[in-house]
Design a protein around this motif. Sequence first.
Motif, mmCIF file in Angstrom:
data_model
loop_
_atom_site.group_PDB
_atom_site.id
_atom_site.type_symbol
_atom_site.label_atom_id
_atom_site.label_comp_id
_atom_site.label_asym_id
_atom_site.label_seq_id
_atom_site.Cartn_x
_atom_site.Cartn_y
_atom_site.Cartn_z
ATOM 1 N N UNK A 50 73.926 129.018 -50.596
ATOM 2 C CA UNK A 50 75.375 128.388 -50.172
ATOM 3 C C UNK A 50 74.944 127.041 -49.313
ATOM 4 N N UNK A 51 75.172 125.917 -49.907
ATOM 5 C CA UNK A 51 74.882 124.901 -48.913
ATOM 6 C C UNK A 51 75.544 124.780 -47.675
ATOM 7 N N UNK A 52 74.777 124.566 -46.634
ATOM 8 C CA UNK A 52 75.332 124.492 -45.254
ATOM 9 C C UNK A 52 75.390 125.907 -44.588
ATOM 10 N N UNK A 53 75.246 126.978 -45.158
ATOM 11 C CA UNK A 53 75.101 128.247 -44.505
ATOM 12 C C UNK A 53 73.786 129.015 -45.078
ATOM 13 N N UNK A 54 72.828 128.334 -45.398
ATOM 14 C CA UNK A 54 71.819 128.777 -46.045
ATOM 15 C C UNK A 54 70.513 129.531 -45.108
ATOM 16 N N UNK A 55 70.454 128.834 -43.993
ATOM 17 C CA UNK A 55 69.333 129.434 -43.081
ATOM 18 C C UNK A 55 68.209 128.685 -43.340
#
Length: 181
Positions: A50-55
Amino acid sequence: MALINEFMKIKNNTVVGLTYELKVSKLEDEIESAPFSVEIRDTEDPFYFLFGQSGLPEKFENLLAGQAEGEDFSFTLAVEEAYGEADEELLVNLPKSQFSSQQGFNEDMLAEGNFLPLMDEDGIPMQAKIIKDLGEEIMLDFNHPLVGFDLHFDGKIIEVREATEEELAHGHVHGEHGAHD
C-alpha cells in the motif's frame, strides 16, 4: 476498470504490485563489494504494498511515485536512504530459557545465523538473527537484515489500483496478494 488501471499512476493510497530482483552491496575498507542477489520476486510471487503506508524506505516510494503499470524501474538506495547502519543497541543477550518448546521453539532453531520469528509486546511479528551462542544465553540482532547495505532494484510495475476502504483502514493490502482479514 482495466482502462482506468492503464492510466493510473502510483500515488498515496494506491496498491502497487511489483516484480523485481534485489541485489545488495556493501562498502568495506573503502572498497564497494560487487552487488549480489538476495531476493527475486517474479510473476509467481509478486510483491504488493500500500503506497504511502508500506513501512518501506521513503526513498524507495519516492522513486516509484508517478510511474504506471507496465513501466520498468532500476535504481539504487544508498545505505542512508535504505535501512541505515547497524544500531549496537539492537544487539541483545537473552536467556535461552526464554525460547523453550512451550513457547514453540526447538533447539535446532537456536543455531547461530538463524532468524527467530518473534512478536513484540503489541503482538506485531518481528524477527531477530542469532549472532552468537553464549552458553546459557544467545546474542540476538534486532536490526533490519538489510542494514549496512546499498540496495539495487531492477524490476517492473505489474499493477497499480486504488486501495479499497478496508485496505486503507487496515493499512495493508487485502485479497490474493495481501492479508485476508
